[in-house]
Design an enzyme around this catalytic site. Structure first.
Site, PDB file in Angstrom:
ATOM      1  CG  LEU A   1      -2.193   0.757   1.238  1.00  0.00           C
ATOM      2  CD1 LEU A   1      -2.957   0.587  -0.048  1.00  0.00           C
ATOM      3  CD2 LEU A   1      -3.049   0.364   2.411  1.00  0.00           C
ATOM      4  CG  HIS A   2       3.332   2.008  -3.505  1.00  0.00           C
ATOM      5  ND1 HIS A   2       3.655   2.866  -4.525  1.00  0.00           N
ATOM      6  CD2 HIS A   2       2.656   0.993  -4.077  1.00  0.00           C
ATOM      7  CE1 HIS A   2       3.221   2.350  -5.667  1.00  0.00           C
ATOM      8  NE2 HIS A   2       2.615   1.231  -5.423  1.00  0.00           N
ATOM      9  CB  ALA A   3       2.773   7.195  -2.815  1.00  0.00           C
TER      10      ALA A   3
ATOM     11  CB  ALA B   1      -1.768   5.242   0.046  1.00  0.00           C
TER      12      ALA B   1
END
Lengths: 97, 153
Positions: free
Chosen positions: A20-22, A25
């Site tokens: 769940l990276h940038a 997200a």
């Protein structure tokens, strides 16, 4: 027709290879903000506001890790359903946008 | 993971001159080149701009985290910069960005990158910390503020 307010909880294992990276997200938070329900996401002991991108990033949720989505409000059911979809997506994100 | 584990004191800028997204990225990458942390400037700029084209890394509250992967780095590296006047970064909340954290991760390394994003978010979520950062007059003060917060949380 007013739906009664309720709480819906769902455990989800992150599928996305990079977690769940940038970018995911950002998508998650944008979708979360469409709903009236209060939304939180929990990983381990950490519980954050699902409508805040900094909160979601703070979880550092990687592939294969489990998070718990909790929605509380009139549209809790649909909110959890849509948010789960984002976490279960294992597409290359380039295809999502 | 601490911020100062991946952010070099040599890659801080208390007064970015850039006025556009492209210039901001160029200026931050230049600071990494000047600090001899990276070499391939133009390639890295291209990677970061490509990432921005997929969706802005302006995450709101005046903060942006431009980032990308490059085979030219062996470990995660970062540059930090402040813009006094703010720059339009197509942020999620539509507001100008004052605080920039640029991250460059090695290829095939999701873990450290996620942890760095989490660490940065944890600190920058605090409005008081953001305001304190923005009040920094020079790089020395910036380093002091970041180190202090880094050791506190």
């Amino acid at each position: 027709m007013n739906q009664p307010s309720k709480s819906v909880t769902k455990n989800v294992v992150i599928k996305n290879k990079t977690g769940l990276h940038a970018r995911p997200a950002a998508v998650f938070v944008q979708v979360a903000n469409k709903f009236d329900s209060e939304i939180s996401v929990q990983k381990g002991k950490q519980k954050i506001n699902g409508k805040s991108i900094m909160g979601v990033l703070m979880l550092a949720a990687g592939q294969g890790q489990e998070v718990i989505i909790v929605a509380d409000g009139p549209d809790a059911e649909i909110a959890v359903k849509e948010l789960e979809k984002i976490l279960l997506s294992d597409d290359d994100e380039k295809k999502i946008r | 993971m601490k911020i100062m584990d991946f952010l070099s004191e040599k890659a801080l800028c208390a007064d970015l001159k850039a006025t556009t997204k492209k210039e901001i990225i160029e200026e931050l990458v230049s600071s990494l080149v000047d600090a001899q942390i990276i070499k391939d400037k133009s390639k890295l700029i291209k990677i970061l701009l490509e990432r921005e084209s997929l969706g802005s890394t302006g995450i709101g509250q005046g903060v942006a985290i431009p980032h990308g992967k490059s085979e030219s780095v062996k470990k995660l590296v970062a540059a930090f910069g402040l813009s006094k006047n703010g720059v339009n970064f197509d942020s999620l909340d539509g507001e100008p960005v004052y605080i920039f954290f640029l991250l460059v991760a090695p290829e095939d390394s999701a873990g450290p990158h996620l942890k760095a994003l989490a660490r940065i978010s944890r600190l920058l979520k605090d409005k008081y910390f953001r305001d304190t950062l923005r009040s920094a007059k020079d790089e020395k003060m910036l380093a002091k503020i970041i180190k202090q917060e880094d050791s506190r949380k």
